[in-house]
Each structure stands twice: as structure tokens, then as C-alpha cells.
Design a protein around this motif. Structure first.
Motif, PDB file in Angstrom:
ATOM      1  N   ARG A 292       0.815  -1.215   0.000  1.00 17.00           N
ATOM      2  CA  ARG A 292       0.000   0.000   0.000  1.00 17.00           C
ATOM      3  C   ARG A 292       0.850   1.268   0.000  1.00 17.00           C
ATOM      4  O   ARG A 292       0.328   2.375  -0.070  1.00 17.00           O
ATOM      5  N   SER A 293       2.158   1.073   0.092  1.00 16.64           N
ATOM      6  CA  SER A 293       3.070   2.221   0.135  1.00 16.64           C
ATOM      7  C   SER A 293       3.380   2.725  -1.274  1.00 16.64           C
ATOM      8  O   SER A 293       3.382   1.968  -2.241  1.00 16.64           O
ATOM      9  N   ARG A 294       3.688   4.003  -1.367  1.00  7.26           N
ATOM     10  CA  ARG A 294       4.085   4.588  -2.653  1.00  7.26           C
ATOM     11  C   ARG A 294       5.451   4.077  -3.102  1.00  7.26           C
ATOM     12  O   ARG A 294       5.757   4.072  -4.290  1.00  7.26           O
ATOM     13  N   ASP A 295       6.262   3.671  -2.145  1.00  7.88           N
ATOM     14  CA  ASP A 295       7.621   3.210  -2.449  1.00  7.88           C
ATOM     15  C   ASP A 295       7.717   1.687  -2.428  1.00  7.88           C
ATOM     16  O   ASP A 295       8.771   1.131  -2.134  1.00  7.88           O
ATOM     17  N   GLY A 296       6.602   1.009  -2.716  1.00  3.44           N
ATOM     18  CA  GLY A 296       6.592  -0.452  -2.661  1.00  3.44           C
ATOM     19  C   GLY A 296       7.505  -1.117  -3.666  1.00  3.44           C
ATOM     20  O   GLY A 296       8.030  -2.201  -3.425  1.00  3.44           O
ATOM     21  N   GLY A 297       7.706  -0.478  -4.814  1.00  5.08           N
ATOM     22  CA  GLY A 297       8.635  -1.006  -5.802  1.00  5.08           C
ATOM     23  C   GLY A 297       8.229  -2.336  -6.396  1.00  5.08           C
ATOM     24  O   GLY A 297       7.054  -2.601  -6.676  1.00  5.08           O
ATOM     25  N   ALA A 298       9.214  -3.222  -6.599  1.00  8.98           N
ATOM     26  CA  ALA A 298       9.005  -4.491  -7.306  1.00  8.98           C
ATOM     27  C   ALA A 298       8.013  -5.402  -6.591  1.00  8.98           C
ATOM     28  O   ALA A 298       7.236  -6.111  -7.242  1.00  8.98           O
ATOM     29  N   LEU A 299       8.017  -5.396  -5.260  1.00  8.20           N
ATOM     30  CA  LEU A 299       7.094  -6.262  -4.524  1.00  8.20           C
ATOM     31  C   LEU A 299       5.657  -5.795  -4.699  1.00  8.20           C
ATOM     32  O   LEU A 299       4.728  -6.606  -4.801  1.00  8.20           O
ATOM     33  N   LYS A 300       5.465  -4.483  -4.730  1.00 10.47           N
ATOM     34  CA  LYS A 300       4.122  -3.956  -4.987  1.00 10.47           C
ATOM     35  C   LYS A 300       3.679  -4.310  -6.403  1.00 10.47           C
ATOM     36  O   LYS A 300       2.517  -4.672  -6.630  1.00 10.47           O
TER      37      LYS A 300
END
Length: 359
Positions: A292-300
Motif C-alpha cells: 500500500r506504500s508509494r515506495d513499494g517497488g518491485a514487490l508492490k
């Protein structure tokens, strides 16, 4: 070649059973109490050249440290959950178990055994503190549930559990109660006040313990990873040196599926749930925060791809992300690197990626 004796110690709540395979192959045995005086008598029977096997448990770790300090011999702590298939037998008692442990260390090398490493003093302190925090928070939840039940019994159904999360809200809410129900609620409030004070004290103790720990500071740079998860990871996984590669972390945290293999058929079941339950729970909670974070990156990206383009359920997907998050934490500690924040992709970018994968 150095001649060794092989020793197996099976621990009970108050007693132990020990079997020794001598240099000539003769088996001897003894038993005694696990209290301090009984353990000292046990250590006098050991030699510095012995190889000792003990199933890992709280008392087992205490004894392993004492044996290494007082006797100086090699102690192998074995994971009992992985020993069941090795020496499953219809004949099972403490004497037989002690002998089987001795046979294991006689026959196998350390790398062939389900060996458990002794935690450092810092890791042991973290484990104890985190265990107390979990127990206190469980106590707090139970008392809030009891308080909520009083409202329901009185027919006051508009009060929800989340309305009882803070002291101020509780005081306001119990004004709606009367008689015995009010007296019961006031007693619960006193318990909650005491428990919450203790939680604050133990969390302060945790802050002191992790102060200056570079590994924990490195892990908290990951979005969704707080000090409790970082502390639990360091406490139960360490700095990564105990594991050969990242893929073994999933098995250590119990986030990999069970496999049922027969001939060419391979079925995947629910996760194994091996390892520490608190660490696994914190990893899953952190995975939700991470995606849910803006900085989730590859996992998001992976979570969105699994749920939107692979039709995976969110609960299944989040377990996969929790495993990948644990592996990411391992890589950061193993390689001594920092987390690199990356912006999340747009929906159109995700669609483009999905099309590339499909082609």
C-alpha cells in the motif's frame, strides 16, 4: 584420528536421560534431575572430546551454553520438528530417544543434520522482549474483548471494539453502563491501564536494546517494516550468515507451501507455518503495509500483477509478498546494502508489463 564419544541427551520437564556411545561402541546410560545441581552432576560425566546432541528447547539452549562453557565439548542442537521422520519408531521412550540422538551425531556430520545455531546474547534479549510484548498485547486484546462483551450483554450494540482502543474513549463509553455492569467495566479498565503501562515499559526496553543496531536500522528503511519486525527478524534469522541463500528464508519462516509429490504429480498445499509464529505474523502485516506504500517497488508490482492479471486472491498473494519481503531483508543484511526506493508504476505500465509476460 581423534577418538570421540557420542552423547544423546533427552530432556523432560524435570528429568533427563543420557546415552553415551563409547569409543569401543559400548552403550552406557544415566539419568538425573534438570535442576542446577542435577545439571552440574551431568556435566562432570562429559569429556571435552565428546560430541553431544540435544533437541532444541528453552532448557536445551541453556544447557548447550553451560556445557560449552564448563566442559568445552561440541554440542549439536537439533530441530525436533525435522527429527520425527528420521527416527520414527513404534518403540518410543526417553532412553530410546537419547540413544537415537547419540546415533545421529555418530553417523552424520553437522551439515547433514537439522542443526539449530545458538542465539547470541543480543538475539536472546530481543527474543525475550518481543515475546513479552506479544503476550502483553494479547492480554490487552482479551480485556478489550471482555469489556466489549459487557456492552453487548447490556444491549448497547452501537459500541464497537475500536471505540475501546484508547483510555479516553473507554471512560466515555462506560458512562452508558449501570450497576454491576459498570463495576465490572471499571475493574477491567484498571487491568487495561496496568497492561498498557507495562507495554510502554517493555517497548522502552526494546528501544534501548536495539539502539545502535545497524542491521535493524537498515531493515526499517524498507516501507512497511517497523522496529518490531526488524527486531524479530534479527532475533530469529540473524544477519543472514546462518543461511546459504535467500530461498531458504521462506522455509525458515514457514511461508512456503507444503508439497505432496508422488510420481509425476505435485500438489501444493497450505504454508508449512514452521519457524517463529510472531515473526511470520509481523511479516504478513508488513507486506500489507508495503504493497500500500508509494515506495513499494518491485514487490508492490508483483502483488498487483498477481491480483489483477493472474486472478490470485489477495490473501494468497500477500503471503507470497511476505516471503519475498523476508528474502529482501536477508539480501540487504547479507550484502550490507540499503533499500533503494522506487516509484510505483501506473496502471498502464502494469498492463504493458502483463502483455510482455503474456507474449
Amino acid at each position: 584420528m581423534e577418538q570421540k564419544r557420542f552423547v544423546g541427551i533427552d530432556l523432560g520437564k524435570r528429568t533427563y536421560e543420557m546415552k553415551i556411545i563409547g569409543i569401543n561402541g559400548k552403550v552406557t546410560g544415566t539419568n538425573g534431575q534438570t535442576n542446577p545441581s542435577g545439571r552440574k552432576l551431568l556435566y562432570r560425566k562429559l569429556l571435552a572430546t565428546d560430541r553431544v546432541a540435544i533437541e532444541v528447547c528453552s532448557l536445551g539452549m541453556v544447557m548447550a551454553k553451560e556445557i560449552q562453557k564448563e566442559v568445552g565439548c561440541e554440542v549439536v542442537l537439533l530441530n525436533p520438528s525435522q527429527l520425527v521422520l528420521i527416527y520414527r519408531s513404534l518403540k518410543k521412550n526417553d532412553k530410546e530417544d537419547a540413544l537415537k540422538l547419540a546415533r545421529l551425531v555418530q553417523k552424520y556430520k553437522n551439515e547433514e543434520l537439522p542443526k539449530v545455531e545458538l542465539p547470541t546474547e543480543h538475539e536472546e534479549n530481543l527474543r525475550q522482549i518481543l515475546t513479552e510484548i506479544r503476550q502483553l498485547k494479547n492480554d490487552r486484546t482479551k480485556e478489550i474483548n471482555r469489556l466489549h462483551a459487557i456492552f453487548v450483554e447490556c444491549g448497547i450494540t452501537e459500541i464497537k471494539k475500536k471505540d475501546l482502543a484508547t483510555i479516553d474513549n473507554r471512560i466515555k463509553c462506560i458512562k452508558m453502563l449501570k450497576g454491576i455492569a459498570l463495576a465490572q467495566a471499571e475493574r477491567i479498565l484498571k487491568k487495561l491501564e496496568l497492561v498498557e503501562t507495562q507495554i510502554e515499559e517493555v517497548e522502552e526496553l526494546l528501544d534501548k536494546e536495539i539502539d545502535g543496531d545497524k542491521n535493524i536500522e537498515k531493515l526499517t528503511e524498507i516501507p512497511g517494516v517497523g522496529k518490531q519486525l526488524a527486531s524479530a527478524y534479527v532475533a530469529f534469522i540473524g544477519d543472514g550468515s546462518r543461511f546459504p541463500n535467500a530461498s531458504t528464508i521462506g522455509a525458515a519462516t514457514g511461508l512456503v507451501p507444503r508439497l505432496d509429490m508422488s510420481s509425476t504429480v505435485c500438489r501444493m498445499g497450505h504454508i508449512t507455518k514452521c519457524g517463529n509464529k510472531n515473526l511470520r505474523t509481523l511479516l504478513i502485516l508488513a507486506a500489507w503495509s508495503h504493497v500500500r506504500s508509494r515506495d513499494g517497488g518491485a514487490l508492490k508490482d508483483k502483488f498487483l500483477y498477481m491480483t489483477r492479471f493472474q486472478s490470485k486472491g489477495k490473501k494468497i498473494a500477500i503471503v507470497a509478498i511476505a516471503r519475498k519481503l523476508a528474502e529482501l531483508m536477508y539480501i540487504l543484511l547479507k550484502n550490507d546494502t540499503s533499500y533503494e526506493k522506487r516509484p510505483s508504476p501506473t496502471i498502464s505500465q502494469l498492463v504493458d508489463k502483463a502483455m510482455k509476460f503474456a507474449s
